[in-house]
Write a protein that holds these residues in place. Structure first.
Motif, PDB file in Angstrom:
ATOM      1  N   LEU A 156      53.574  49.440   1.697  1.00 32.59           N
ATOM      2  CA  LEU A 156      52.485  49.044   2.605  1.00 32.59           C
ATOM      3  C   LEU A 156      51.927  47.680   2.213  1.00 32.59           C
ATOM      4  CD1 LEU A 156      50.627  52.477   2.868  1.00 32.59           C
ATOM      5  CD2 LEU A 156      51.535  51.200   4.826  1.00 32.59           C
ATOM      6  N   ARG A 157      51.726  47.496   0.919  1.00 36.17           N
ATOM      7  CA  ARG A 157      51.087  46.271   0.421  1.00 36.17           C
ATOM      8  C   ARG A 157      51.922  45.022   0.674  1.00 36.17           C
ATOM      9  NH1 ARG A 157      51.454  43.520  -4.690  1.00 36.17           N
ATOM     10  NH2 ARG A 157      52.637  45.204  -5.669  1.00 36.17           N
ATOM     11  N   GLY A 158      53.230  45.136   0.513  1.00 36.84           N
ATOM     12  CA  GLY A 158      54.068  43.953   0.668  1.00 36.84           C
ATOM     13  C   GLY A 158      53.718  42.908  -0.367  1.00 36.84           C
ATOM     14  N   ASP A 159      53.352  41.713   0.099  1.00 39.83           N
ATOM     15  CA  ASP A 159      53.030  40.611  -0.825  1.00 39.83           C
ATOM     16  C   ASP A 159      51.528  40.469  -1.068  1.00 39.83           C
ATOM     17  OD1 ASP A 159      55.697  39.965  -1.110  1.00 39.83           O
ATOM     18  OD2 ASP A 159      55.678  38.691   0.686  1.00 39.83           O
ATOM     19  N   ALA A 160      50.751  41.383  -0.529  1.00 38.86           N
ATOM     20  CA  ALA A 160      49.300  41.304  -0.727  1.00 38.86           C
ATOM     21  C   ALA A 160      48.973  41.622  -2.190  1.00 38.86           C
ATOM     22  CB  ALA A 160      48.597  42.297   0.201  1.00 38.86           C
ATOM     23  N   PRO A 161      47.754  41.256  -2.665  1.00 38.41           N
ATOM     24  CA  PRO A 161      47.412  41.513  -4.066  1.00 38.41           C
ATOM     25  C   PRO A 161      47.556  42.988  -4.437  1.00 38.41           C
ATOM     26  CG  PRO A 161      45.731  40.167  -3.006  1.00 38.41           C
ATOM     27  CD  PRO A 161      46.680  40.582  -1.940  1.00 38.41           C
ATOM     28  N   LYS A 162      47.960  43.211  -5.670  1.00 39.64           N
ATOM     29  CA  LYS A 162      48.202  44.552  -6.206  1.00 39.64           C
ATOM     30  C   LYS A 162      47.002  45.492  -5.996  1.00 39.64           C
ATOM     31  CE  LYS A 162      50.229  47.513  -9.179  1.00 39.64           C
ATOM     32  NZ  LYS A 162      51.164  48.451  -8.569  1.00 39.64           N
ATOM     33  N   GLU A 163      45.788  44.917  -6.110  1.00 43.03           N
ATOM     34  CA  GLU A 163      44.542  45.683  -5.952  1.00 43.03           C
ATOM     35  C   GLU A 163      44.491  46.460  -4.636  1.00 43.03           C
ATOM     36  OE1 GLU A 163      41.545  42.611  -6.585  1.00 43.03           O
ATOM     37  OE2 GLU A 163      40.068  44.217  -6.378  1.00 43.03           O
ATOM     38  N   VAL A 164      45.186  45.934  -3.637  1.00 39.30           N
ATOM     39  CA  VAL A 164      45.194  46.553  -2.312  1.00 39.30           C
ATOM     40  C   VAL A 164      45.676  48.007  -2.391  1.00 39.30           C
ATOM     41  CG1 VAL A 164      46.489  46.528  -0.137  1.00 39.30           C
ATOM     42  CG2 VAL A 164      45.341  44.454  -0.936  1.00 39.30           C
ATOM     43  N   GLU A 165      46.615  48.260  -3.299  1.00 38.15           N
ATOM     44  CA  GLU A 165      47.151  49.621  -3.402  1.00 38.15           C
ATOM     45  C   GLU A 165      46.059  50.617  -3.750  1.00 38.15           C
ATOM     46  OE1 GLU A 165      50.649  49.995  -5.835  1.00 38.15           O
ATOM     47  OE2 GLU A 165      51.563  48.195  -4.980  1.00 38.15           O
ATOM     48  N   LYS A 166      45.204  50.230  -4.683  1.00 40.41           N
ATOM     49  CA  LYS A 166      44.100  51.087  -5.087  1.00 40.41           C
ATOM     50  C   LYS A 166      43.167  51.354  -3.912  1.00 40.41           C
ATOM     51  CE  LYS A 166      43.016  50.264  -9.757  1.00 40.41           C
ATOM     52  NZ  LYS A 166      42.365  49.246 -10.578  1.00 40.41           N
ATOM     53  N   VAL A 167      42.895  50.289  -3.164  1.00 36.82           N
ATOM     54  CA  VAL A 167      41.981  50.413  -2.014  1.00 36.82           C
ATOM     55  C   VAL A 167      42.559  51.378  -0.985  1.00 36.82           C
ATOM     56  CG1 VAL A 167      40.960  49.191  -0.055  1.00 36.82           C
ATOM     57  CG2 VAL A 167      40.914  48.151  -2.330  1.00 36.82           C
ATOM     58  N   ILE A 168      43.855  51.237  -0.701  1.00 37.09           N
ATOM     59  CA  ILE A 168      44.477  52.118   0.297  1.00 37.09           C
ATOM     60  C   ILE A 168      44.388  53.572  -0.173  1.00 37.09           C
ATOM     61  CG2 ILE A 168      46.617  52.752   1.486  1.00 37.09           C
ATOM     62  CD1 ILE A 168      47.462  49.812   1.359  1.00 37.09           C
ATOM     63  N   ASN A 169      44.679  53.790  -1.456  1.00 33.22           N
ATOM     64  CA  ASN A 169      44.656  55.170  -1.950  1.00 33.22           C
ATOM     65  C   ASN A 169      43.242  55.756  -1.926  1.00 33.22           C
ATOM     66  OD1 ASN A 169      46.285  57.347  -2.922  1.00 33.22           O
ATOM     67  ND2 ASN A 169      45.140  57.162  -4.854  1.00 33.22           N
ATOM     68  N   ARG A 170      42.243  54.924  -2.248  1.00 29.00           N
ATOM     69  CA  ARG A 170      40.856  55.413  -2.203  1.00 29.00           C
ATOM     70  C   ARG A 170      40.420  55.678  -0.773  1.00 29.00           C
ATOM     71  NH1 ARG A 170      38.736  51.397  -7.069  1.00 29.00           N
ATOM     72  NH2 ARG A 170      39.546  52.766  -8.702  1.00 29.00           N
ATOM     73  N   LEU A 171      40.884  54.842   0.120  1.00 30.95           N
ATOM     74  CA  LEU A 171      40.568  55.051   1.536  1.00 30.95           C
ATOM     75  C   LEU A 171      41.194  56.361   2.005  1.00 30.95           C
ATOM     76  CD1 LEU A 171      39.139  53.639   3.958  1.00 30.95           C
ATOM     77  CD2 LEU A 171      41.373  52.760   4.631  1.00 30.95           C
ATOM     78  N   TYR A 172      42.394  56.622   1.514  1.00 35.73           N
ATOM     79  CA  TYR A 172      43.080  57.873   1.873  1.00 35.73           C
ATOM     80  C   TYR A 172      42.298  59.095   1.387  1.00 35.73           C
ATOM     81  CZ  TYR A 172      46.499  61.653   1.758  1.00 35.73           C
ATOM     82  OH  TYR A 172      47.120  62.864   1.915  1.00 35.73           O
ATOM     83  N   ARG A 173      41.772  59.003   0.156  1.00 36.47           N
ATOM     84  CA  ARG A 173      40.979  60.136  -0.354  1.00 36.47           C
ATOM     85  C   ARG A 173      39.717  60.335   0.477  1.00 36.47           C
ATOM     86  NH1 ARG A 173      41.246  59.270  -6.865  1.00 36.47           N
ATOM     87  NH2 ARG A 173      43.434  59.871  -7.105  1.00 36.47           N
ATOM     88  N   ALA A 174      39.052  59.236   0.815  1.00 33.76           N
ATOM     89  CA  ALA A 174      37.848  59.331   1.640  1.00 33.76           C
ATOM     90  C   ALA A 174      38.202  59.942   2.991  1.00 33.76           C
ATOM     91  CB  ALA A 174      37.220  57.949   1.836  1.00 33.76           C
ATOM     92  N   PHE A 175      39.314  59.473   3.543  1.00 36.68           N
ATOM     93  CA  PHE A 175      39.785  59.961   4.843  1.00 36.68           C
ATOM     94  C   PHE A 175      39.957  61.482   4.810  1.00 36.68           C
ATOM     95  CE2 PHE A 175      43.460  61.248   7.402  1.00 36.68           C
ATOM     96  CZ  PHE A 175      43.108  60.768   8.655  1.00 36.68           C
ATOM     97  N   CYS A 176      40.610  61.992   3.769  1.00 36.52           N
ATOM     98  CA  CYS A 176      40.865  63.437   3.675  1.00 36.52           C
ATOM     99  C   CYS A 176      39.570  64.207   3.435  1.00 36.52           C
ATOM    100  CB  CYS A 176      41.863  63.744   2.558  1.00 36.52           C
ATOM    101  SG  CYS A 176      43.520  63.129   2.881  1.00 36.52           S
TER     102      CYS A 176
END
Ligand code: GDP
Ligand code: MN
Length: 362
Positions: A156-176
C-alpha cells in the motif's frame, strides 16, 4: 452516523495517529480567553460542517494570531454549501510537503475491509482513480485480523515514508473497534516533522451506535427520529405516495410496484410485525405529516396483525390525504367493515391498490 472532523481526529489521535494540535470554538468570542495562542503564529480555521470539499466551498481559512479574531468572525458568518457554521476547529498550521490519501471501507461483496492508499491526496479519490490510476493501491483485509499483514502495508505504502505503514495499521484498528463503515484521512500529509492527518472522516455503522456509546443519531431527520422511537423501519424518499406496509419484503415489493407503474414513493415505512391500532395510527400520521404526500397506500397482511386493528388505526389517524387500503388476512372482513363508507378506497390486490395510488398522485 458521520462524525465531524474534530471528533474523528480525537479518535484517530487516541490510536496514535499524529493529528495537528487544535482547539474547538463555538463562537469568535471563545478566542478571547487566549485558547488558540499556544498553537503558534500560523493557524488554520476549519468549519465543522458535514459536507465534502469544504476547502473549495470556503470552509477552510488561513490566519495568523493577528488576524485570527477577524477570520473567525468571517467564518462563523458563512454558510458552507447551505449549512451554517456553528463550530470551528482552530489548528496549528502545518507545513505540507506532500499529500497522500488513505481510506478504509467495508466492501460488502467480499465482506472485507478495503484499504485504499494513493500517492496523490487532497483531491477527491474518484478523480485519482480516473486520471491517475497507478497512484492508487488497494488491499482487502478479512476483518477478523487485528492487524493489517505487513506485506499489504508495504504494498500500500509504495514509495511513501515508512511511517505511513504505522498510520494505516492504526487507522485499521480504529476502523474495526469503532464499528466504522468508513475511516478516511484525506489528505494524510508528510511534513518536516513527520506524517500528520490533516483531515479526518469517520462514519460509524448506525447499528452500532449503542455499543459505541452514541446516544442519538444526529444524521436522522426529526421524522426519522420519531419513526425510530416507534420502532418503524423508515426511510424518506422524494415522491408523493406515502407507503406503509408490514414486513420489509412486502413494503419493498410495494415500492417496486410503484416504480413499475411510474409513480414516486415518498417513503418506506415498515410498521413491523404484530402492528396494533396505536402503531398504525402513528405510522399513518407520520407519513401524512410530510407535505409532499398526496396519497397514502396502506398495504398490510393480517397474521398476528389483525385487520380490524389496522382499520381502527387508520380511521383514528384522521388524515386529510386519500388513503388506499389493501388488507388481507386475519379479520379482513371486520377491517373492511370498519373502513366502509368512510371515503377510503379498498382494493383486493396489491397491483390495483398501487395503480390507484399512482393515478391519485398525479
Ligand atoms: P476538505 O476540503 O473538507 O477535504 O478539508 P481538508 O481538511 O482536507 O483541507 C483541504 C485542504 O486545505 C487540504 O488538502 C490542504 O491542502 C489544505 N490545508 C488544510 N490544513 C492545512 C494546514 O494546516 N496547512 C496547509 N498548508 N494547508 C492545509
Ligand atoms: Mn479533506
Amino acid at each position: 452516523m458521520k462524525l465531524l472532523e474534530y471528533e474523528a481526529k480525537k479518535i484517530f489521535g487516541s490510536y496514535g495517529i499524529p493529528v495537528p494540535r487544535g482547539v474547538l470554538i463555538h463562537s469568535p468570542e471563545d478566542l478571547e480567553s487566549g485558547v488558540a495562542e499556544s498553537l503558534g503564529d500560523g493557524v488554520v480555521l476549519k468549519a465543522q460542517v458535514d459536507v465534502g470539499g469544504r476547502g473549495k466551498a470556503g470552509g477552510i481559512l488561513m490566519a495568523d494570531q493577528g488576524s485570527l479574531a477577524g477570520t473567525a468572525r468571517d467564518l462563523f458568518g458563512r454558510e458552507i454549501k447551505g449549512i451554517p457554521v456553528r463550530e470551528v476547529l482552530v489548528e496549528e498550521r502545518i507545513s505540507i510537503e506532500h499529500e497522500y490519501y488513505v481510506s478504509i471501507a467495508i466492501d460488502r461483496s467480499s465482506r472485507k475491509a478495503l484499504i485504499l492508499f494513493a500517492d496523490s491526496g487532497g483531491v477527491e479519490i474518484e478523480s485519482v482513480a480516473r486520471e491517475n490510476p497507478d497512484a492508487l493501491r488497494k488491499a482487502s483485509v478479512p476483518v477478523i485480523l487485528h492487524d493489517v499483514p505487513a506485506f499489504m502495508l508495504r504494498e500500500l505504502r509504495g514509495d511513501a515514508p515508512k511511517e505511513v505503514e504505522k498510520v494505516i495499521n492504526r487507522l485499521y484498528r480504529a476502523f474495526c473497534e469503532k464499528d466504522a463503515l468508513l475511516a478516511e484521512i484525506n489528505p494524510l500529509v508528510s511534513t518536516p516533522s513527520g506524517i500528520v492527518a490533516a483531515d479526518a472522516k469517520l462514519i460509524v455503522d448506525d447499528n452500532a451506535l449503542k455499543r459505541q456509546g452514541i446516544e442519538q443519531n444526529r444524521d436522522l431527520s426529526e421524522r426519522e427520529r420519531v419513526a425510530e422511537e416507534h420502532g418503524f423501519s423508515y426511510v424518506e424518499l422524494d415522491g408523493e405516495i406515502g407507503v406503509i406496509g408490514n414486513g420489509a419484503g412486502l413494503t419493498m415489493a410495494t415500492l417496486d410496484l410503484i416504480e413499475f407503474y411510474h409513480g414516486k414513493a415518498a417513503n418506506f415505512l415498515d410498521v413491523g410485525g404484530g402492528a396494533d391500532q396505536e402503531r398504525v395510527r402513528h405510522a399513518v400520521s407520520l407519513v401524512a405529516g410530510v407535505s409532499s404526500v398526496r396519497v397514502i397506500i396502506v398495504n398490510l397482511l393480517g397474521g398476528i396483525t389483525r385487520c380490524d386493528d389496522v382499520a381502527r388505526g387508520i380511521v383514528e389517524a384522521g388524515v386529510h390525504q386519500q388513503i388506499i387500503v389493501r388488507l388481507a388476512g386475519t379479520n379482513e372482513d371486520l377491517g373492511k367493515e370498519i373502513l366502509a363508507g368512510k371515503g377510503y378506497r379498498m382494493m383486493d390486490s396489491m397491483e390495483d391498490a398501487v395503480r390507484a395510488a399512482v393515478e391519485e398522485s398525479r
